[in-house]
Structures are given as structure tokens and as C-alpha cells.
Design a protein around this motif. Structure first.
Motif, PDB file in Angstrom:
ATOM      1  N   ILE A 213       0.883  -1.259  -0.011  1.00  0.00           N
ATOM      2  CA  ILE A 213       0.089   0.089  -0.025  1.00  0.00           C
ATOM      3  C   ILE A 213       1.119   1.215  -0.004  1.00  0.00           C
ATOM      4  CG2 ILE A 213      -1.576   1.331   1.434  1.00  0.00           C
ATOM      5  CD1 ILE A 213      -2.704  -0.928   2.273  1.00  0.00           C
ATOM      6  N   SER A 214       0.351   2.171  -0.830  1.00  0.00           N
ATOM      7  CA  SER A 214       1.319   3.553  -0.712  1.00  0.00           C
ATOM      8  C   SER A 214       0.348   4.759  -0.621  1.00  0.00           C
ATOM      9  CB  SER A 214       2.359   3.519  -1.920  1.00  0.00           C
ATOM     10  OG  SER A 214       1.588   3.613  -3.153  1.00  0.00           O
ATOM     11  N   VAL A 215       0.929   5.791  -0.582  1.00  0.00           N
ATOM     12  CA  VAL A 215       0.578   7.289  -0.481  1.00  0.00           C
ATOM     13  C   VAL A 215       1.365   8.035  -1.358  1.00  0.00           C
ATOM     14  CG1 VAL A 215      -0.503   9.244   0.586  1.00  0.00           C
ATOM     15  CG2 VAL A 215      -0.992   7.087   1.317  1.00  0.00           C
ATOM     16  N   ALA A 216       0.985   8.799  -2.635  1.00  0.00           N
ATOM     17  CA  ALA A 216       1.807   9.654  -3.340  1.00  0.00           C
ATOM     18  C   ALA A 216       1.083  10.976  -3.446  1.00  0.00           C
ATOM     19  CB  ALA A 216       1.755   9.049  -4.790  1.00  0.00           C
ATOM     20  N   THR A 217       2.116  11.781  -3.326  1.00  0.00           N
ATOM     21  CA  THR A 217       1.903  13.221  -3.503  1.00  0.00           C
ATOM     22  C   THR A 217       3.085  13.989  -4.145  1.00  0.00           C
ATOM     23  OG1 THR A 217       0.908  15.045  -2.517  1.00  0.00           O
ATOM     24  CG2 THR A 217       2.364  13.844  -1.019  1.00  0.00           C
ATOM     25  N   THR A 218       3.082  15.264  -4.025  1.00  0.00           N
ATOM     26  CA  THR A 218       4.398  15.983  -4.680  1.00  0.00           C
ATOM     27  C   THR A 218       5.652  15.995  -3.508  1.00  0.00           C
ATOM     28  OG1 THR A 218       3.244  18.073  -3.437  1.00  0.00           O
ATOM     29  CG2 THR A 218       2.607  17.508  -5.896  1.00  0.00           C
ATOM     30  N   LEU A 219       6.554  16.400  -4.089  1.00  0.00           N
ATOM     31  CA  LEU A 219       7.567  16.380  -3.078  1.00  0.00           C
ATOM     32  C   LEU A 219       7.778  17.316  -2.122  1.00  0.00           C
ATOM     33  CD1 LEU A 219      10.670  16.194  -5.751  1.00  0.00           C
ATOM     34  CD2 LEU A 219      10.106  14.616  -3.993  1.00  0.00           C
ATOM     35  N   ALA A 220       6.933  18.502  -2.458  1.00  0.00           N
ATOM     36  CA  ALA A 220       6.738  19.778  -1.406  1.00  0.00           C
ATOM     37  C   ALA A 220       5.789  19.288  -0.436  1.00  0.00           C
ATOM     38  CB  ALA A 220       6.365  21.044  -2.148  1.00  0.00           C
ATOM     39  N   ARG A 221       4.943  18.698  -0.619  1.00  0.00           N
ATOM     40  CA  ARG A 221       3.813  17.885   0.383  1.00  0.00           C
ATOM     41  C   ARG A 221       4.454  16.706   1.230  1.00  0.00           C
ATOM     42  NH1 ARG A 221      -1.301  18.673   1.694  1.00  0.00           N
ATOM     43  NH2 ARG A 221      -2.696  16.940   1.771  1.00  0.00           N
ATOM     44  N   MET A 222       5.645  16.419   1.000  1.00  0.00           N
ATOM     45  CA  MET A 222       5.965  15.134   1.568  1.00  0.00           C
ATOM     46  C   MET A 222       7.431  15.454   2.455  1.00  0.00           C
ATOM     47  SD  MET A 222       4.793  11.953   1.941  1.00  0.00           S
ATOM     48  CE  MET A 222       3.958  11.201   0.627  1.00  0.00           C
ATOM     49  N   PRO A 223       7.270  16.263   3.381  1.00  0.00           N
ATOM     50  CA  PRO A 223       8.651  16.374   4.143  1.00  0.00           C
ATOM     51  C   PRO A 223       8.737  15.159   5.190  1.00  0.00           C
ATOM     52  CG  PRO A 223       6.880  17.930   4.954  1.00  0.00           C
ATOM     53  CD  PRO A 223       6.334  17.376   3.760  1.00  0.00           C
ATOM     54  N   ARG A 224       9.795  15.190   5.801  1.00  0.00           N
ATOM     55  CA  ARG A 224       9.964  13.945   6.573  1.00  0.00           C
ATOM     56  C   ARG A 224       8.921  13.670   7.551  1.00  0.00           C
ATOM     57  NH1 ARG A 224      13.192   9.125   7.034  1.00  0.00           N
ATOM     58  NH2 ARG A 224      13.212   8.704   9.121  1.00  0.00           N
ATOM     59  N   GLU A 225       8.341  14.533   8.262  1.00  0.00           N
ATOM     60  CA  GLU A 225       7.270  14.523   9.285  1.00  0.00           C
ATOM     61  C   GLU A 225       6.128  14.007   8.701  1.00  0.00           C
ATOM     62  OE1 GLU A 225       9.280  17.417   8.733  1.00  0.00           O
ATOM     63  OE2 GLU A 225      10.481  17.559  10.473  1.00  0.00           O
ATOM     64  N   ARG A 226       5.724  14.378   7.454  1.00  0.00           N
ATOM     65  CA  ARG A 226       4.620  14.034   6.835  1.00  0.00           C
ATOM     66  C   ARG A 226       4.704  12.564   6.136  1.00  0.00           C
ATOM     67  NH1 ARG A 226       0.707  14.439   2.686  1.00  0.00           N
ATOM     68  NH2 ARG A 226      -1.184  14.935   3.346  1.00  0.00           N
ATOM     69  N   GLN A 227       5.857  12.205   5.981  1.00  0.00           N
ATOM     70  CA  GLN A 227       6.150  10.762   5.784  1.00  0.00           C
ATOM     71  C   GLN A 227       5.850   9.872   6.966  1.00  0.00           C
ATOM     72  OE1 GLN A 227      10.301  10.497   4.114  1.00  0.00           O
ATOM     73  NE2 GLN A 227      10.085  12.235   2.932  1.00  0.00           N
ATOM     74  N   GLN A 228       6.375  10.449   7.942  1.00  0.00           N
ATOM     75  CA  GLN A 228       6.025   9.479   9.150  1.00  0.00           C
ATOM     76  C   GLN A 228       4.828   9.305   9.658  1.00  0.00           C
ATOM     77  OE1 GLN A 228       8.776  11.708  11.825  1.00  0.00           O
ATOM     78  NE2 GLN A 228      10.396  10.315  11.450  1.00  0.00           N
ATOM     79  N   LEU A 229       3.902  10.600   9.287  1.00  0.00           N
ATOM     80  CA  LEU A 229       2.649  10.614   9.579  1.00  0.00           C
ATOM     81  C   LEU A 229       1.844   9.796   8.662  1.00  0.00           C
ATOM     82  CD1 LEU A 229      -0.256  11.645  10.619  1.00  0.00           C
ATOM     83  CD2 LEU A 229      -0.115  13.325   8.637  1.00  0.00           C
ATOM     84  N   ILE A 230       2.128   9.818   7.394  1.00  0.00           N
ATOM     85  CA  ILE A 230       1.749   8.751   6.331  1.00  0.00           C
ATOM     86  C   ILE A 230       1.803   7.251   6.815  1.00  0.00           C
ATOM     87  CG2 ILE A 230       1.393   7.937   4.077  1.00  0.00           C
ATOM     88  CD1 ILE A 230       1.676  11.135   3.370  1.00  0.00           C
ATOM     89  N   SER A 231       3.253   6.801   7.387  1.00  0.00           N
ATOM     90  CA  SER A 231       3.346   5.453   7.509  1.00  0.00           C
ATOM     91  C   SER A 231       2.366   5.134   8.615  1.00  0.00           C
ATOM     92  CB  SER A 231       4.785   5.560   7.885  1.00  0.00           C
ATOM     93  OG  SER A 231       5.158   6.253   9.104  1.00  0.00           O
ATOM     94  N   ARG A 232       2.206   6.054   9.640  1.00  0.00           N
ATOM     95  CA  ARG A 232       1.451   5.591  10.759  1.00  0.00           C
ATOM     96  C   ARG A 232       0.004   5.424  10.409  1.00  0.00           C
ATOM     97  NH1 ARG A 232       4.447   9.712  13.658  1.00  0.00           N
ATOM     98  NH2 ARG A 232       2.886  11.170  13.180  1.00  0.00           N
ATOM     99  N   LEU A 233      -0.564   6.034   9.430  1.00  0.00           N
ATOM    100  CA  LEU A 233      -1.823   6.298   9.098  1.00  0.00           C
ATOM    101  C   LEU A 233      -1.825   4.877   8.228  1.00  0.00           C
ATOM    102  CD1 LEU A 233      -2.613   9.639   7.340  1.00  0.00           C
ATOM    103  CD2 LEU A 233      -3.568   8.689   9.455  1.00  0.00           C
ATOM    104  N   ILE A 234      -1.094   4.322   7.326  1.00  0.00           N
ATOM    105  CA  ILE A 234      -1.103   3.182   6.585  1.00  0.00           C
ATOM    106  C   ILE A 234      -1.133   1.923   7.933  1.00  0.00           C
ATOM    107  CG2 ILE A 234      -0.012   1.398   5.172  1.00  0.00           C
ATOM    108  CD1 ILE A 234       1.233   3.948   3.777  1.00  0.00           C
ATOM    109  N   ARG A 235      -0.311   1.959   8.924  1.00  0.00           N
ATOM    110  CA  ARG A 235      -0.190   0.867  10.053  1.00  0.00           C
ATOM    111  C   ARG A 235      -1.587   1.045  10.622  1.00  0.00           C
ATOM    112  NH1 ARG A 235       4.138   2.658  11.585  1.00  0.00           N
ATOM    113  NH2 ARG A 235       5.615   1.338  10.898  1.00  0.00           N
ATOM    114  N   GLU A 236      -2.012   1.950  11.135  1.00  0.00           N
ATOM    115  CA  GLU A 236      -3.306   2.044  11.843  1.00  0.00           C
ATOM    116  C   GLU A 236      -4.623   1.460  10.891  1.00  0.00           C
ATOM    117  OE1 GLU A 236      -3.633   6.017  12.888  1.00  0.00           O
ATOM    118  OE2 GLU A 236      -2.022   5.927  14.537  1.00  0.00           O
ATOM    119  N   ALA A 237      -4.482   1.848   9.737  1.00  0.00           N
ATOM    120  CA  ALA A 237      -5.574   1.507   8.873  1.00  0.00           C
ATOM    121  C   ALA A 237      -5.527   0.006   8.912  1.00  0.00           C
ATOM    122  CB  ALA A 237      -5.755   2.127   7.430  1.00  0.00           C
ATOM    123  N   VAL A 238      -4.366  -0.667   8.451  1.00  0.00           N
ATOM    124  CA  VAL A 238      -4.243  -2.180   8.356  1.00  0.00           C
ATOM    125  C   VAL A 238      -4.457  -2.722   9.688  1.00  0.00           C
ATOM    126  CG1 VAL A 238      -2.463  -4.140   7.672  1.00  0.00           C
ATOM    127  CG2 VAL A 238      -2.376  -1.738   6.354  1.00  0.00           C
TER     128      VAL A 238
END
Length: 268
Positions: free
Chosen positions: A235-260
Motif C-alpha cells: 500500500i502506498s500514498v503519493a503526492t508532490t515532493l513539496a507536500r511530503m517532508p520527513r514529518e509527513r512521511q512518518q505521519l502517512i506511515s502511521r496512517l497506513i499501519r493504523e488502517a491495516v
């Protein structure tokens, strides 16, 4: 031709046939054993149960089992049980992708709803990834890096990279070797770069990759396992480089883990 010569020729022909016949018998026994293991479902079988199922002695079962495990078609679970192995994930099964897509769509919807960006689900198709579902988010700019049905080398996208990194080392190398001639088309990807990304994904626990499948985009991904613990999807989430700083990468990884964890607590 004398009778003695004829008999000698027959014996030689029998010797020539015997290895092929022995090989055929071993193959048939191995397939029977694999069928018995798969028929047992997620709990698998113990060796003593295999002996009864295929009517073979323990030494023969152990020899066949060793080959099936070595080739990845069978895996050991716990101390005593054997189940279907990771190699079977590469074998297309009728209706399997449709069923997985149906089960993953609510997961994608929850992830996308939490971040506003598009979420994707892929499965493995040999050395390729195959997109089986996606959910478009609410953010005004959506980066739709792939469509349902898209196939590309396993690992050039975040979902595929997460799934690739979850496979055993031997299968990782098989996939990279199979795709070696086409990797360069994806942002100049190389086999060595892919190995580095696999190692980083394993260390981090989730994948992140940008400017390979789609220039100007960055995506975060995670593998999804079945009830037996085998990686079967990404499963992945894609967006623009500007919208994906390190903190948001970590947030999305948590969202994926929580949803699964919430929607697929026992795995796919």
C-alpha cells in the motif's frame, strides 16, 4: 540382430528411461505433498500428517519437503507445522486479485481520508507489481502515479518497494535480476540503487521513493501480510515532493499501519 544383442539394447533403453521415470515420480510426489499442505489451509500440516495424507514414509516426505522449502513453495511455521510458502505469491490465482482489491479498498479509503492524498494497492505478478486498487483523495492536487491495472518492475514505486523489501533475500535478487534491463527507464534506477532502497526500507519499516516511477512525486509505502505472516500486497500514498517532508512521511506511515491494523487485524 541376435537375441543377446536385442536383450542388451532393451536393458540399455530401460536404463535410459529409469532416471526420467524416477524424476517424474518424484515430481508427482512433490506436487501431491504440496497439494496436501495447501489443502490444510493457514494452519498447515505436521510431517506425521503429511505422511498419512500422501501415503509416504518420513524419509521420503522430509526429502520432498526440503526441496519445496528451499524453492520457496513451502514455509515452516513455528516448530512443527508447514504452510504454503512465499513463492506461491507470484502464482496468479483466479479471482485472487479481485478479492484482495475488495478487502483493501476500505483500507485505502481510510488512509486517503486521513491525509487527503491518493492511496494505492499493488500485488506481485512475478517480477512486476500490479496495481489492483486506488482511492483518490480530497486535496486539490492529486498525484495519480499509476492506474488500476498498471504493471511495472517491482520496487520502482513505494508500494512495490515495500513488498519487495518484505520478501526473502533470494527472491529480492531474482526480481532485481529479472528487471535489470528495464530499471533504467524509471528515473535511471539501477540494480545497486534498488538494493540500497530495499535495505533502507527494511531498516525504516516502511518505504519512501521519489523521482523514479513519476518525476516530481514522492510516495510512502508499506507491505501487507496475510494471516500466515507472508507479504502479499503493498500500500502506498503519493503526492508532490513539496507536500511530503520527513514529518509527513512518518505521519502517512502511521496512517497506513493504523488502517491495516484496524481493518485487517488478522492480515489479508
Amino acid at each position: 540382430m541376435t537375441a543377446r544383442t536385442a536383450n542388451r539394447n532393451v536393458r540399455q533403453a530401460d536404463v535410459g528411461r529409469r532416471p526420467a521415470e524416477d524424476g517424474t515420480r518424484a515430481l508427482r510426489r512433490g506436487l501431491d505433498l504440496l497439494d496436501a499442505i495447501l489443502a490444510a489451509g493457514p494452519d498447515g500440516l505436521r510431517v506425521v500428517e503429511m505422511c498419512r495424507a500422501v501415503a509416504l514414509e518420513r524419509p521420503t516426505v522430509y526429502r520432498l519437503l526440503a526441496t519445496l522449502v528451499d524453492c520457496g513453495y513451502v514455509a515452516q511455521r513455528g516448530r512443527w507445522h508447514y504452510v504454503g510458502g512465499p513463492r506461491l505469491a507470484a502464482v496468479p490465482q483466479r479471482g485472487a486479485s479481485t478479492d484482495l482489491a475488495a478487502r483493501l479498498k476500505p483500507v485505502l479509503a481510510q488512509i486517503s481520508g486521513g491525509c487527503g492524498d491518493a492511496a494505492f494497492a499493488i500485488v506481485r505478478d512475478g517480477a512486476l507489481s500490479h496495481c489492483i486498487a486506488r482511492h483518490v483523495g480530497t486535496h486539490p492536487v492529486q498525484v495519480l502515479v499509476i492506474q488500476v491495472g498498471t504493471r511495472q518492475p517491482l520496487g520502482v514505486g513505494a508500494a512495490g518497494l515495500a513488498l519487495l523489501a518484505a520478501l526473502p533475500d533470494g527472491q529480492v535478487e531474482e526480481v532485481i535480476a529479472a528487471n535489470a534491463d528495464t530499471l533504467g527507464r524509471y528515473g535511471g534506477m539501477t540494480a545497486e540503487r534498488m538494493r540500497i532502497l530495499v535495505r533502507a526500507t527494511r531498516e525504516r519499516g516502511w518505504s519512501v521513493i521519489g523521482n523514479h516511477a513519476t518525476r516530481g512525486a514522492l510516495a510512502v509505502g508499506m507491505a501487507v501480510r496475510d494471516r500466515g505472516g507472508e507479504p502479499v500486497a503493498g500500500i502506498s500514498v503519493a503526492t508532490t515532493l513539496a507536500r511530503m517532508p520527513r514529518e509527513r512521511q512518518q505521519l502517512i506511515s502511521r496512517l497506513i499501519r493504523e488502517a491495516v491494523g484496524t481493518l485487517l487485524p488478522k492480515g489479508l
